[in-house]
Design an enzyme around this catalytic site. Structure first.
Site, PDB file in Angstrom:
ATOM      1  N   LYS A  11       0.759  -1.200   0.186  1.00 34.70           N
ATOM      2  CA  LYS A  11       0.122   0.162  -0.046  1.00 34.70           C
ATOM      3  C   LYS A  11       0.868   1.352   0.042  1.00 34.70           C
ATOM      4  O   LYS A  11       2.138   1.434   0.288  1.00 34.70           O
ATOM      5  CB  LYS A  11      -0.978  -0.110   1.121  1.00 34.70           C
ATOM      6  CG  LYS A  11      -1.883  -1.342   1.143  1.00 34.70           C
ATOM      7  CD  LYS A  11      -2.880  -1.253   2.323  1.00 34.70           C
ATOM      8  CE  LYS A  11      -3.826  -2.393   2.222  1.00 34.70           C
ATOM      9  NZ  LYS A  11      -4.943  -2.311   3.225  1.00 34.70           N
ATOM     10  N   TYR A  51     -12.317  -2.420  -3.519  1.00 34.48           N
ATOM     11  CA  TYR A  51     -12.923  -2.415  -2.110  1.00 34.48           C
ATOM     12  C   TYR A  51     -14.364  -2.292  -2.013  1.00 34.48           C
ATOM     13  O   TYR A  51     -15.020  -1.858  -1.016  1.00 34.48           O
ATOM     14  CB  TYR A  51     -12.328  -1.375  -1.268  1.00 34.48           C
ATOM     15  CG  TYR A  51     -10.945  -1.604  -0.958  1.00 34.48           C
ATOM     16  CD1 TYR A  51     -10.543  -2.671  -0.274  1.00 34.48           C
ATOM     17  CD2 TYR A  51      -9.589  -0.902  -1.369  1.00 34.48           C
ATOM     18  CE1 TYR A  51      -9.295  -3.256   0.463  1.00 34.48           C
ATOM     19  CE2 TYR A  51      -8.643  -1.346  -0.787  1.00 34.48           C
ATOM     20  CZ  TYR A  51      -8.290  -2.314  -0.120  1.00 34.48           C
ATOM     21  OH  TYR A  51      -6.841  -2.793   0.202  1.00 34.48           O
ATOM     22  N   PHE A  59     -15.341   3.475   7.386  1.00 34.22           N
ATOM     23  CA  PHE A  59     -14.043   3.770   6.550  1.00 34.22           C
ATOM     24  C   PHE A  59     -13.674   3.903   5.263  1.00 34.22           C
ATOM     25  O   PHE A  59     -12.436   4.150   4.895  1.00 34.22           O
ATOM     26  CB  PHE A  59     -12.997   2.839   7.258  1.00 34.22           C
ATOM     27  CG  PHE A  59     -13.046   1.419   7.391  1.00 34.22           C
ATOM     28  CD1 PHE A  59     -12.715   0.671   5.896  1.00 34.22           C
ATOM     29  CD2 PHE A  59     -13.654   0.386   8.213  1.00 34.22           C
ATOM     30  CE1 PHE A  59     -12.880  -0.828   5.796  1.00 34.22           C
ATOM     31  CE2 PHE A  59     -13.852  -0.771   7.846  1.00 34.22           C
ATOM     32  CZ  PHE A  59     -13.323  -1.391   6.532  1.00 34.22           C
ATOM     33  N   THR A  93      -5.273  -7.645  10.629  1.00 37.15           N
ATOM     34  CA  THR A  93      -5.417  -6.518   9.861  1.00 37.15           C
ATOM     35  C   THR A  93      -5.074  -5.254  10.617  1.00 37.15           C
ATOM     36  O   THR A  93      -4.284  -4.188  10.175  1.00 37.15           O
ATOM     37  CB  THR A  93      -6.963  -6.319   9.559  1.00 37.15           C
ATOM     38  OG1 THR A  93      -7.248  -7.434   8.921  1.00 37.15           O
ATOM     39  CG2 THR A  93      -7.274  -5.004   8.917  1.00 37.15           C
ATOM     40  N   ASN A 114      -2.067   0.001   6.625  1.00 33.16           N
ATOM     41  CA  ASN A 114      -1.753  -1.374   7.371  1.00 33.16           C
ATOM     42  C   ASN A 114      -0.899  -2.123   6.349  1.00 33.16           C
ATOM     43  O   ASN A 114      -0.427  -3.412   6.290  1.00 33.16           O
ATOM     44  CB  ASN A 114      -2.623  -2.256   7.775  1.00 33.16           C
ATOM     45  CG  ASN A 114      -3.669  -2.817   6.629  1.00 33.16           C
ATOM     46  OD1 ASN A 114      -3.382  -2.243   5.409  1.00 33.16           O
ATOM     47  ND2 ASN A 114      -4.676  -3.628   6.893  1.00 33.16           N
ATOM     48  N   HIS A 117      -2.080  -5.656   1.497  1.00 33.59           N
ATOM     49  CA  HIS A 117      -3.380  -6.302   1.364  1.00 33.59           C
ATOM     50  C   HIS A 117      -3.112  -7.760   0.860  1.00 33.59           C
ATOM     51  O   HIS A 117      -1.983  -8.066   0.143  1.00 33.59           O
ATOM     52  CB  HIS A 117      -4.234  -5.952   0.247  1.00 33.59           C
ATOM     53  CG  HIS A 117      -5.494  -6.535  -0.123  1.00 33.59           C
ATOM     54  ND1 HIS A 117      -6.439  -6.741   0.557  1.00 33.59           N
ATOM     55  CD2 HIS A 117      -5.643  -7.550  -1.218  1.00 33.59           C
ATOM     56  CE1 HIS A 117      -7.524  -7.518  -0.160  1.00 33.59           C
ATOM     57  NE2 HIS A 117      -6.843  -8.164  -1.192  1.00 33.59           N
ATOM     58  N   GLU A 128      -9.454 -11.276  -7.767  1.00 29.18           N
ATOM     59  CA  GLU A 128      -8.367  -9.990  -7.661  1.00 29.18           C
ATOM     60  C   GLU A 128      -7.198 -10.168  -8.736  1.00 29.18           C
ATOM     61  O   GLU A 128      -6.691  -8.939  -9.180  1.00 29.18           O
ATOM     62  CB  GLU A 128      -7.954  -9.969  -6.116  1.00 29.18           C
ATOM     63  CG  GLU A 128      -9.071  -9.502  -5.344  1.00 29.18           C
ATOM     64  CD  GLU A 128      -8.652  -9.700  -3.684  1.00 29.18           C
ATOM     65  OE1 GLU A 128      -7.665 -10.221  -3.403  1.00 29.18           O
ATOM     66  OE2 GLU A 128      -9.323  -9.169  -2.962  1.00 29.18           O
TER      67      GLU A 128
HETATM   68  P1  CMP Z   1      -7.145  -4.854   3.583  1.00 26.72           P
HETATM   69  O1  CMP Z   1      -6.773  -6.428   3.949  1.00 26.72           O
HETATM   70  O2  CMP Z   1      -6.338  -4.065   2.454  1.00 26.72           O
HETATM   71  O3  CMP Z   1      -8.737  -5.023   3.344  1.00 26.72           O
HETATM   72  C1  CMP Z   1      -9.762  -3.949   3.649  1.00 26.72           C
HETATM   73  C2  CMP Z   1      -9.087  -2.793   4.359  1.00 26.72           C
HETATM   74  O4  CMP Z   1      -9.842  -1.903   4.946  1.00 26.72           O
HETATM   75  C3  CMP Z   1      -7.959  -3.372   5.346  1.00 26.72           C
HETATM   76  O5  CMP Z   1      -6.948  -4.032   4.915  1.00 26.72           O
HETATM   77  C4  CMP Z   1      -7.600  -2.023   6.155  1.00 26.72           C
HETATM   78  O6  CMP Z   1      -6.710  -1.321   5.452  1.00 26.72           O
HETATM   79  C5  CMP Z   1      -8.814  -1.231   6.013  1.00 26.72           C
HETATM   80  N1  CMP Z   1      -9.495  -1.474   7.358  1.00 26.72           N
HETATM   81  C6  CMP Z   1     -10.257  -2.574   7.669  1.00 26.72           C
HETATM   82  N2  CMP Z   1     -10.994  -2.409   9.009  1.00 26.72           N
HETATM   83  C7  CMP Z   1     -10.992  -1.005   9.353  1.00 26.72           C
HETATM   84  C8  CMP Z   1     -11.108  -0.014  10.047  1.00 26.72           C
HETATM   85  N3  CMP Z   1     -11.772  -0.524  11.345  1.00 26.72           N
HETATM   86  N4  CMP Z   1     -10.732   1.275  10.224  1.00 26.72           N
HETATM   87  C9  CMP Z   1     -10.008   1.559   9.077  1.00 26.72           C
HETATM   88  N5  CMP Z   1      -9.476   0.983   8.035  1.00 26.72           N
HETATM   89  C10 CMP Z   1      -9.991  -0.536   8.043  1.00 26.72           C
END
Ligand code: CMP
Length: 144
Positions: A11, A51, A59, A93, A114, A117, A128
């Protein structure tokens, strides 16, 4: 039988901190073959579609803004049991809950930023991978 491929993203936060190399090294060190890889700028259209499952989440808007804020690395990883093994390597996550030594523990800033993905099922891995790569853009060890 579990599938042999998963889709991953490094990311914008991790890319801007120059973590592409360290993250790819960790992926290789854990036995994954990199079958496809590219550095791209996601536009809003692609980020929203990617997404879409999170569309109703509070979020969502912030996540799309973040994912379009700078370049990302997208790729396909291959290994027996790829989806589960890569999810284990990524960690939880929320990096605050991620195990020591996982990619998110090492490189993530917070639950949104984070670092990486990874697909959550073989079915979504297929979707994907096809969203970002044509068959001719892959160097697979498992598929024709
Ligand atoms: P990812 O694995 O890319 O899948 C969905 C993304 O949404 C996740 O990683 C995070 O980056 C984001 N995400 C999931 N839960 C939250 C949350 N509670 N607050 C903010 N971002 C979130």
């Amino acid at each position: 039988m579990a599938g042999t491929k998963t889709f991953f993203i490094i990311k914008p936060g991790a890319v801007s901190h120059e973590y592409i190399g360290p993250i790819l090294a960790k992926i290789n060190a854990n036995g994954f073959h990199i079958a496809a890889l590219k550095l791209i700028q996601l536009d809003r259209y692609h980020a929203e579609h990617f997404y879409a499952v999170h569309h109703e989440k509070p979020f969502f808007e912030s996540l799309v803004t973040f994912m379009t804020s700078g370049p990302v690395v997208v790729g396909i990883l291959e290994k027996e049991n790829a989806v589960a093994d890569y999810r284990k390597l990524m960690g939880a996550t929320d990096p605050a809950k991620a195990e020591e030594g996982t990619i998110r523990k090492l490189f993530a800033e917070n639950i949104e930023r984070n670092a990486v993905h990874g697909s959550d099922s073989d079915e979504n891995a297929e979707i994907e991978c096809n969203f970002f790569f044509s068959k001719s853009e892959r160097y697979s060890k498992f598929e024709d």
